[in-house]
Design a protein around this motif. Structure first.
Motif, short mmCIF file in Angstrom:
data_model
loop_
_atom_site.label_atom_id
_atom_site.label_comp_id
_atom_site.label_asym_id
_atom_site.label_seq_id
_atom_site.Cartn_x
_atom_site.Cartn_y
_atom_site.Cartn_z
N LEU A 1 0.82 -1.23 0.00
CA LEU A 1 0.00 0.00 0.00
C LEU A 1 0.84 1.26 0.00
O LEU A 1 0.55 2.22 -0.69
N PHE A 2 1.91 1.26 0.82
CA PHE A 2 2.71 2.47 0.93
C PHE A 2 3.61 2.61 -0.28
O PHE A 2 4.36 1.71 -0.60
N LYS A 3 3.52 3.76 -0.91
CA LYS A 3 4.34 3.95 -2.09
C LYS A 3 5.65 4.63 -1.73
O LYS A 3 6.45 4.94 -2.57
N GLY A 4 5.83 4.88 -0.45
CA GLY A 4 6.97 5.68 0.00
C GLY A 4 8.30 4.98 -0.17
O GLY A 4 8.40 3.90 -0.76
N SER A 5 9.32 5.57 0.38
CA SER A 5 10.67 5.05 0.20
C SER A 5 10.85 3.77 1.00
O SER A 5 10.12 3.49 1.95
N THR A 6 11.84 2.98 0.60
CA THR A 6 12.12 1.75 1.33
C THR A 6 12.54 2.07 2.76
O THR A 6 12.27 1.30 3.66
N ALA B 1 11.74 1.16 8.38
CA ALA B 1 11.59 1.72 9.72
C ALA B 1 10.23 1.32 10.31
O ALA B 1 10.14 0.97 11.48
N LEU B 2 9.20 1.34 9.48
CA LEU B 2 7.87 0.94 9.95
C LEU B 2 7.87 -0.54 10.32
O LEU B 2 7.31 -0.92 11.34
N GLY B 3 8.52 -1.33 9.47
CA GLY B 3 8.55 -2.78 9.71
C GLY B 3 9.21 -3.12 11.02
O GLY B 3 8.81 -4.06 11.71
N ILE B 4 10.20 -2.35 11.40
CA ILE B 4 10.89 -2.61 12.66
C ILE B 4 10.21 -1.87 13.80
O ILE B 4 10.00 -2.41 14.88
#
Lengths: 314, 407, 393
Positions: free
Chosen positions: B311-316, B321-324
């Motif tokens: 869904l998020f088109k943002g940067s890796t 950072a979100l994933g962690i």
């Protein structure tokens, strides 16, 4: 002759930038079609649009006579793509990488094994089959990249600058391979900004800039279109103003420059100017130490059409 | 075809030794560290109560008050002496059964002792008993406070009772018989017939950390599955673009891509569960139900990752950072770092508590440990499943797009 | 200065990570601090137990007992289902659930007994259950005392009066006073907040500095820099300086944010300044430790895992999350090789510092130890870098 790819009136925009501008294009079965243009001219975007990878604003794309859509899996089955960037798994060996990508097209194991062996032979990576991509040199990596794209023997192959940053040996191998693929019946779309490659390989060439195809034809046809003819250089010491005027007045001469004992003549297109010059010098008994002539190249043509050098990083 | 992709994805996963090592190593290290940090709370004498240090100020109290209070002090405490290094009061004898360690002091002395933290509080004896302590709330101090107040209360209560009985005797309502005093003394020591249900209480507040930790560890595969999505979306890697061009629908590639993750992390969470057992953390007998919950949590974590990734088109960078970060934050709100946070969240943002998957797993584990019925467990399983379904739907929406605006 | 500037250029790649982590910190810190901010009250607060009572007896004795509990605890009404009760116990809505069985009153009055059957269920917050159990014990003891005073059984005509007496006896209040003002509570909260920033700092510094450092230590990039004539020493120095500057900026942001939440007036308190000092020394020490481990590891893939494990491990064993008293001595010993445990201890000392004769020698000592650690880890890092350089040459 059968048309493998047909593009009509294709438009692709990135915000204000028109990357592909009302473009028409036809590629015939069994030919190597060269797409020539400087960086940023829209070559890769055009290919990605043809492959339905990119959304486009307007136009139609047909492949094998059928409209191309993202889910046209029966069409995709017969297409092979080799991208600019090597797209392989660092964790997998050469053999595993080829087998993996081939397996996306060929489910049958036995058939696939044969195909993978063939393509390894084809790109001459046999002694590296157990290597991981990181251990391969740039040229070998490109060959692996090529192998991953063509192992399933596609009918239509897109090669997007496959020889960038490749050593001469690997490059020759790749170019020979492409000719071989054509001879085996594949249609090839080849983009590059190396015009020697295009002249050597391609049956037909399109020159592209700013999202438009400026001209299409064989190498000779394109060069023939050029307004400028050959360039003649003469090394001579005793040339006075009257001679210069007389030479400039010759019907085949477009323009001339004389500096530091070198006379540079731009001849008119489609004329045999070298003979005229030789005749003039002989007739007036003017001594010359050296004379050479150079036919116009694609680069000259391109420069003429776009005002840009082909290898310009635009 | 499915098997083909899955086989090679597994191969790629297993051959990436460094990442594999860290994926396996990370949770086990975390569990070990947790266990080491908490083992202090686990030891059998955790709730052995350290005596409270008190300065007693008798001041101008009546003689009989002082005498009564001394009896009380003898009963509940041992005398101590000030530490030369300004540490808390020392005792000569072993204060085994004592509740308090006390020192008699003048009012000024008592203040200094308290200021220097040599005593927890000082107590002024008189008509009423007053205790003065620093106004500092932390878990160990507030326990000191409640125990001391409760002891002082008891003293006053007993004094009251003795007065009332004396009055009853005086009024003739009671005629003291033989061994009257002895019987009363015994009665003061009588036990209650209180049966405390032991379930969950002994290790409950330590286990709550482990419940939250397991919740966190089941959601943590999120980071891994975010990067799996990058393998699917043609605009995220050149490899993905190549795969995208294969004659194979996205959703099939998606499941082939995600299956090795699911298998790896499922095995991992089972290993973690048994590893906890080896460390001596007993989560109760309902192993089957626990594993089902943990696996459901793991699935939820994986699909949360794919949802974010697609869904998020943002940067890796943001995605990583979100994933962690997200699992850590959810773990934090579930009480993984401090169990009080759970209560705070419950009070201020109850909605978060209801949808936080880490918290759901933690609550599910708690319910399996403490509840005789499985109603709450199934309630949580259903809620978590709904969460999972939403994550899957979001992933599908994210992946549904068939081609790209730019690459 | 080139390496210094390059560092920040490379760091721009981690901007998303930095902002995400800071965003997470701001949300959490805001939530936690505001949830714990005290009311203006300066009194010593001792939490009253929360009790739930189910009375199946409804005899005069059980009613008096319930009334007594109401006076001494906050009574929480609950639905009598296992789920409702267990949920409430789990969430800390009630600490203790007492079930009064049907013949409770009879058993209490029974001359042959000195107790009555009661069932109770405690919460996971064990110490709160203990206080509740004491309440029950006391009622029973006082009741039994009256029974014995009446010679073994309470006469029926005396029952009502006795129950009243028991209640009034037990009403004994102990007055509690706070030695210090409400500000102290705020300082405690500030101390805890400072402790929590340790975790954020460790996590952020290891991950952000790590990813930038690893990118810069990429051998081919490094070689290009080195052949350009920049001495390795100067490059190392530039990198160290840049990491320090970044850490200081981050640290200042965290501190300022904390004070915006708790009030800048706290800055007038000396203890506040000590906390800031310890925090700064700790930040520098963590930076040195992070630099060392990252230089040792040099693996970008492992970095995220490392940073998560390392920050959580250090924080848990150093008393950032769990009070130090609850951590076993051997674990504390291992943790004491890291700066964090010293900073936590120093903070605890500052927060509990006597007002009359404050003695900051321990705080100095802790800061000294952290500084020594900084120097030690810095030296280790330099040695490591040097040996790498040689092995490459």
């Amino acid at each position: 002759m059968q048309t493998e790819v047909r593009v009509r009136n294709l438009v692709k925009r990135y915000k204000d930038l028109v990357a592909v501008d009302h473009l028409d294009l036809e590629i015939q079965k069994g030919e190597i079609y060269g797409l020539l243009g400087p960086n940023g001219s829209g070559k890769t975007t055009l290919i990605n649009c043809i492959l339905s990878l990119l959304r486009y604003e307007k136009g139609e794309v047909e492949i094998f006579g059928e409209p191309m859509r993202p889910d046209a899996h029966h069409l995709k089955q017969n297409i092979g793509v080799v991208s600019q960037e090597p797209a392989v798994y660092d964790e997998l060996s050469v053999y595993e990488n080829i087998d993996y990508f081939c397996g996306l097209y060929v489910p049958d194991k036995a058939v696939r094994r044969k195909l993978v062996e063939e393509v390894i032979e084809f790109v001459q990576l046999d002694e590296f089959r157990k290597f991981r991509p990181k251990k391969l040199s740039g040229g070998l990596l490109r060959r692996l990249n090529l192998a991953c794209g063509i192992a399933h023997k596609p009918r239509l192959i897109f090669l997007d600058e496959p020889t960038v940053a490749v050593d001469p040996q690997s490059r020759n191998r790749i170019l020979e391979g492409i000719l071989q693929l054509r001879d085996e019946g594949s249609t090839i779309v080849y983009t590059t900004h190396y015009m020697e490659e295009v002249e050597f390989l391609c049956d037909r060439i399109s020159i592209m800039d700013r999202g438009k195809i400026l001209i299409t034809g064989t190498s000779d046809e394109i060069k023939a279109i050029s307004r400028s003819g050959e360039t003649v250089r003469v090394e001579t010491f005793d040339l006075d103003e009257s001679h210069l005027k007389a030479i400039e007045a010759l019907p085949t001469v477009e323009s001339l420059e004389y500096e530091q004992a070198e006379l540079v003549l731009k001849m008119k297109a489609k004329t045999n100017g070298l003979l005229d010059i030789l005749n003039y010098f002989e007739h007036h008994n003017i001594p010359m130490t050296k004379i050479s002539s150079k036919q116009p190249t694609l680069n000259d043509v391109f420069l003429e059409i776009t005002g840009k050098e082909l290898r310009d990083d635009v | 075809m499915f098997r083909h992709i899955t086989k090679y994805k597994t191969l790629a996963l297993v051959k990436d030794h460094s990442s594999l090592f860290w994926t396996l190593f990370f949770p086990l290290v975390l569990v070990t560290v947790f266990h080491l940090a908490m083992s202090g709370m686990f030891s059998s004498d955790t709730y052995r109560f350290d005596p409270v240090t008190v300065a007693v100020v008798t001041g101008d109290a009546k003689q009989e008050e002082i005498k009564a209070f001394d009896t009380f002090l003898d009963y509940v405490g041992v005398p101590g002496t000030p530490d030369e290094n300004d540490g808390p009061l020392k005792v000569d004898t072993d204060p085994q059964n004592a509740y308090i360690i006390y020192i008699k002091a003048e009012p000024e002395e008592a203040r200094v002792l308290l200021d220097k933290n040599q005593v927890y509080a000082f107590v002024e004896v008189g008509e009423t008993v007053t205790m003065t302590a620093k106004n500092i709330l932390n878990s160990s101090n507030s326990l000191n406070g409640s125990v001391l107040r409760s002891l002082l209360e008891r003293y006053t209560q007993i004094k009251n009772t003795m007065n009332s009985i004396e009055n009853l005797v005086t009024s003739g309502a009671i005629r003291p018989g033989r061994d009257f005093e002895e019987r009363i003394r015994k009665a003061f020591e009588s036990d209650t017939g209180l049966h405390e249900e032991d379930q969950g209480t002994k290790k409950g507040d330590v286990l709550i950390y482990f419940f939250a930790l397991l919740g966190y560890l089941s959601i943590f595969p999120m980071a891994g599955s975010i990067s799996s999505v990058a393998e699917l979306e043609a605009n995220q890697s050149s490899r993905a673009a190549r795969s995208w061009l294969a004659p194979y629908p996205m959703w099939k590639r998606f499941f082939a891509e995600i299956t090795p993750n699911v298998v790896l992390y499922s095995i991992l969470i089972v290993i973690i569960y048994y590893y906890l057992g080896v460390l001596g953390v007993d989560l109760g007998p309902r192993t089957g139900y626990i594993l089902v919950l943990l696996l459901l949590g793991t699935l939820t974590g994986i699909f949360m990752g794919t949802a974010v990734g697609s869904l998020f088109k943002g940067s890796t960078g943001i995605k990583t950072a979100l994933g962690i970060g997200l699992p850590l934050v959810l773990g934090f709100f579930s009480g993984m770092m401090a169990s009080e946070i759970r209560k705070l969240v419950k009070n201020s943002i109850p909605f978060l508590q209801k949808i936080n998957p880490v918290s759901l797993v933690a609550e599910g584990l708690y319910s399996l440990y403490n509840y005789s019925t499985l109603d709450r467990y199934f309630d949580i399983v259903i809620r978590l499943s709904i969460f999972l379904v939403i994550a899957i739907v979001l992933t599908i929406i994210g992946l549904r797009r068939s081609n790209y605006e730019s690459i | 200065m080139r390496a210094f500037k390059l560092y920040f250029k490379v760091m721009r790649g981690s901007l998303a990570t930095i902002l995400t982590y800071i965003g997470i910190f701001v949300v959490i810190a805001n939530f936690v601090i505001n949830a714990q901010l005290p009311s203006k009250e300066a009194d010593l607060k001792i939490a009253e137990p929360k009790i739930t009572v189910f009375d199946a007896d409804e005899s005069p004795v059980s009613k008096a007992f319930t009334a007594y509990l109401t006076e001494h605890a906050e009574i929480v009404e609950l639905e009598d289902t296992e789920i409702a009760i267990n949920d409430a116990l789990f969430d800390g809505e009630t600490y203790y659930v007492i079930r009064i069985p049907q013949d409770f009153g009879k058993q209490m009055l029974d001359p042959e007994r000195n107790d009555a059957e009661l069932n109770a269920q405690g919460s996971i917050y064990v110490h709160l259950s203990i206080v509740s159990a004491q309440l029950v014990e006391r009622y029973n003891q006082t009741f039994q005392v009256y029974k014995q005073a009446f010679g073994g059984s309470i006469p029926a005509e005396q029952l009502e009066n006795t129950l009243d007496l028991i209640r009034t006896d037990l009403q004994a209040e102990v007055s509690t006073r706070a030695f210090l003002s409400g500000e102290t509570y705020k300082i405690t909260l500030l101390g805890t907040s400072f402790n929590n920033t340790f975790y954020i700092l460790i996590a952020l510094l290891t991950s952000v500095i790590g990813s930038t450092l690893i990118a810069m230590e990429n051998q081919s990039v490094k070689n290009r820099d080195l052949v350009s004539g920049i001495p390795e020493r100067q490059r190392t120095f530039g990198i160290f300086l840049a990491t320090l500057l970044f850490s200081v900026v981050l640290w200042v942001f965290l501190i300022v944010f904390m004070y915006t939440q708790l009030g800048f007036d706290l800055l007038t308190d000396t203890r506040s300044l000590w906390l800031i000092g310890v925090s700064f020394v700790h930040m520098v020490a963590v930076l040195a430790v992070a630099n060392f481990f990252i230089t040792l590891m040099r693996n970008k893939g492992a970095l995220n895992f490392f940073s998560t494990v390392f920050s959580l491990a250090v924080s848990f064993t150093s008393g950032v999350f769990v009070p130090l008293e609850l951590i076993q001595a051997p674990v504390q010993k291992v943790a004491s090789f890291m700066p964090t445990v010293w900073a936590v201890k120093a903070n605890n000392a500052i927060v509990h510092m006597p007002e009359q004769a404050p003695d900051y020698s321990f705080v100095w000592q802790a800061m000294g130890i952290m500084t020594l650690m900084t120097v030690a880890f810095l030296c280790l890092t330099l040695v490591l870098r040097k040996s790498r350089q040689r092995s490459f040459a």
